[in-house]
Design an enzyme around this catalytic site. Structure first.
Site, mmCIF file in Angstrom:
data_model
loop_
_atom_site.group_PDB
_atom_site.id
_atom_site.type_symbol
_atom_site.label_atom_id
_atom_site.label_comp_id
_atom_site.label_asym_id
_atom_site.label_seq_id
_atom_site.Cartn_x
_atom_site.Cartn_y
_atom_site.Cartn_z
ATOM 1 N N CYS A 145 -2.342 9.008 2.330
ATOM 2 C CA CYS A 145 -1.946 8.435 1.042
ATOM 3 C C CYS A 145 -2.979 8.778 -0.028
ATOM 4 O O CYS A 145 -2.645 9.126 -1.144
ATOM 5 C CB CYS A 145 -1.776 6.934 1.172
ATOM 6 S SG CYS A 145 -3.179 6.132 1.945
ATOM 7 N N GLU A 189 0.882 -1.178 0.000
ATOM 8 C CA GLU A 189 0.000 0.000 0.000
ATOM 9 C C GLU A 189 0.909 1.214 0.000
ATOM 10 O O GLU A 189 1.470 1.566 1.037
ATOM 11 C CB GLU A 189 -0.868 0.009 1.267
ATOM 12 C CG GLU A 189 -1.745 -1.208 1.436
ATOM 13 C CD GLU A 189 -2.994 -1.155 0.586
ATOM 14 O OE1 GLU A 189 -3.202 -0.171 -0.134
ATOM 15 O OE2 GLU A 189 -3.755 -2.124 0.641
#
Ligand code: NAP
Length: 460
Positions: free
Chosen positions: A262, A228
């Site tokens: 993110c 990720e």
């Protein structure tokens, strides 16, 4: 390297923790491996009692947990509380749903009968970032402990208080030693953990650079990974968008967690017809934010996670400007102690500007105007990243069309409500691969074994 808690709103060093020795690391891995031998045979019900207890303890001590996050990495206290509560919800969700998500799946072969059955892989090595210091841990502990794996975790160097508190939480909830282990280790030790035959698989949430290093190492060992990584999500505004809804989401999308998310909205792509109005309103809303102490409830603009993060972000803005970007607002550090960055909007970021492909991990928005929907989609897709994105429009069909055409792992229509315990999270391209959370997340690190029963004779 040491693990240090430095309050980024003051720059004050609060606590230092030494790395563990190689002998301590060996002991930790041996304990985690031995714990797996037991834990994999503990039924869902018994595991759920422990994970539910951990969730209840988090809920009971929200303020204590939240304060540690604010001290370690500067998250505003109300956001920290929200994160702790959400993390507890994630733990509860998997305590409740793991058995159903991992139930055997019946197959229908022409001969005999067959099914797939899930079993845990072993000890997982998880490397986690500081920006959501509890949520990231809950995202692995909830699903992967409930599936019967054990985990050893390397948290980021700047959030040691949170890392230690979360390990203690699981012990307090009754998890046997070795089921969840926090490792205060160096990058070199981390490489050796990846190589260690007792480690079954590796997951990382972090930067692309970390992903390259960790995925390569795990690849050499033929170990499964999930990655990720970063993002440069597009916030697309079509000309029929409801700006009363879009502007608050734009502010939240860029400024939540001081912009260090993110899947934060990092590229605002707005149709020409509405661009001037959007930009003026977005700017006014950003100007209304109140910088201050993250422990103060009235603060709406907190510090970045560290001085180093601020210096890096300021450097990126400088590079952007040197290559022709225009600063519409902000662009500088705030005139106050601590790692505070002004809310910033950059325009005129041309394709040959390095900023065009960069991830700004802080309150810096890039603003682009485009002529139509097709141009918005093309610009959104002109990115090395592919994590998330959103589109604002009053037309449901157009919303779905844009969401389908944008090449990312997640798209949101008229919202950016990124994460829920039951929704898979993750990206494509340089944003990584694999999913955390949801039924896909819990299945990421199990062995789906085919079992076929048929009593016919072997072919001649
Ligand atoms: P980072 O430097 O990659 O750090 C993340 C974690 O990786 C930390 O624990 C760090 O440890 C560790 N690490 C880094 N390089 C390593 C190596 N070579 N070997 C072993 N461990 C290593 O990332 P960051 O800059 O702190 O975090 C922000 C990044 O994470 C952004 O790019 C953001 O987009 C991404 N992120 C992605 C998601 C997602 O779900 N896609 C969620 C959150 C954040 P140390 O602290 O000890 O260096």
């Amino acid at each position: 390297m040491t693990y240090e808690s430095v309050n980024p709103s003051t720059g004050k060093l609060l606590k230092t923790y030494p790395e563990i020795s190689d002998a301590q690391l060996e002991q930790a891995l041996a304990t985690a491996a031995a714990a797996f031998g037991q834990w994999k045979n503990v039924g869902y019900e018994q595991r759920a009692v422990i994970i539910h207890k951990a969730a209840a303890l988090m809920q009971r001590h929200v303020d204590d947990f939240a304060r540690l996050a604010t001290q370690d990495m500067g998250k505003r206290i109300s956001e920290a509380r929200g994160e702790v509560t959400f993390s507890a919800d994630i733990l509860s969700y998997y305590a409740k749903h793991a058995e159903k998500d991992l139930a055997p799946k019946k197959l229908h072969p022409k001969v005999g009968k067959a099914h797939m059955q899930a079993s845990p892989l072993g000890v997982l090595f998880c490397v986690e970032p500081w920006n959501f210091p509890y949520y990231q841990l809950a995202r692995i502990a909830g699903p992967h402990l409930m599936s019967g794996n054990t985990v050893v975790v390397k948290h980021a160097g700047i959030v040691p208080q949170v890392a230690i508190a979360f390990e203690q939480l699981l012990l307090d909830a009754g998890a046997p030693k070795g089921v969840y282990t926090n490792l205060l280790i160096s990058h070199a030790q981390s490489d050796r953990v990846i190589d260690d035959p007792r480690i079954a698989a590796v997951c990382l949430t972090g930067s692309v650079a970390a992903g390259r290093s960790i995925a390569a190492r795990a690849g050499q060992n033929i170990k499964k990974t999930s990655m990720e990584l970063g993002g440069a999500d597009a916030f697309i505004v079509l000309e029929d968008a409801d700006l009363d809804k879009a502007i608050p989401w734009a502010v939240w999308g860029r400024m939540f967690n001081a912009g260090q998310t993110c899947c934060a909205s990092k590229r605002f792509i707005v149709l020409d017809a509405i661009a001037d109005t959007f930009l003026a309103r977005f700017r006014a809303a950003l100007e209304a934010l109140q910088p201050g102490d993250p422990m103060d409830e009235a603060t709406t603009h907190g510090p970045l996670s560290s001085e180093a993060a601020l210096v890096q972000l300021l450097g990126q803005v400088d590079v952007a400007v040197k290559h022709g970007a225009r600063v519409v607002m902000g662009g500088k550090r705030m005139d106050r102690p601590g790692a505070y960055m002004q809310a910033t909007i950059l325009t005129d970021v041309a394709k040959d500007n390095p900023a065009f492909r960069d991830e700004f991990f802080g309150p810096v928005a890039m603003f682009f105007r485009v002529k139509d929907e097709a141009a918005a989609v093309a610009l959104a897709n002109d990115s090395d990243f592919g994590l998330g994105g959103c589109v604002f429009t009053r037309d449901a069909e157009r919303g779905l069309r844009v969401a389908t055409a944008v090449e990312t792992g997640m798209m949101f229509i008229n919202n950016i409500d990124w994460s829920d315990a039951e929704l898979p999270f993750g990206g494509i391209k340089a944003s990584g691969y694999g999913r955390e959370l949801g039924d896909m997340g819990i299945q990421e690190f199990v062995n789906w074994k085919l079992v076929r029963t048929a009593n016919h004779a072997a072919p001649a």
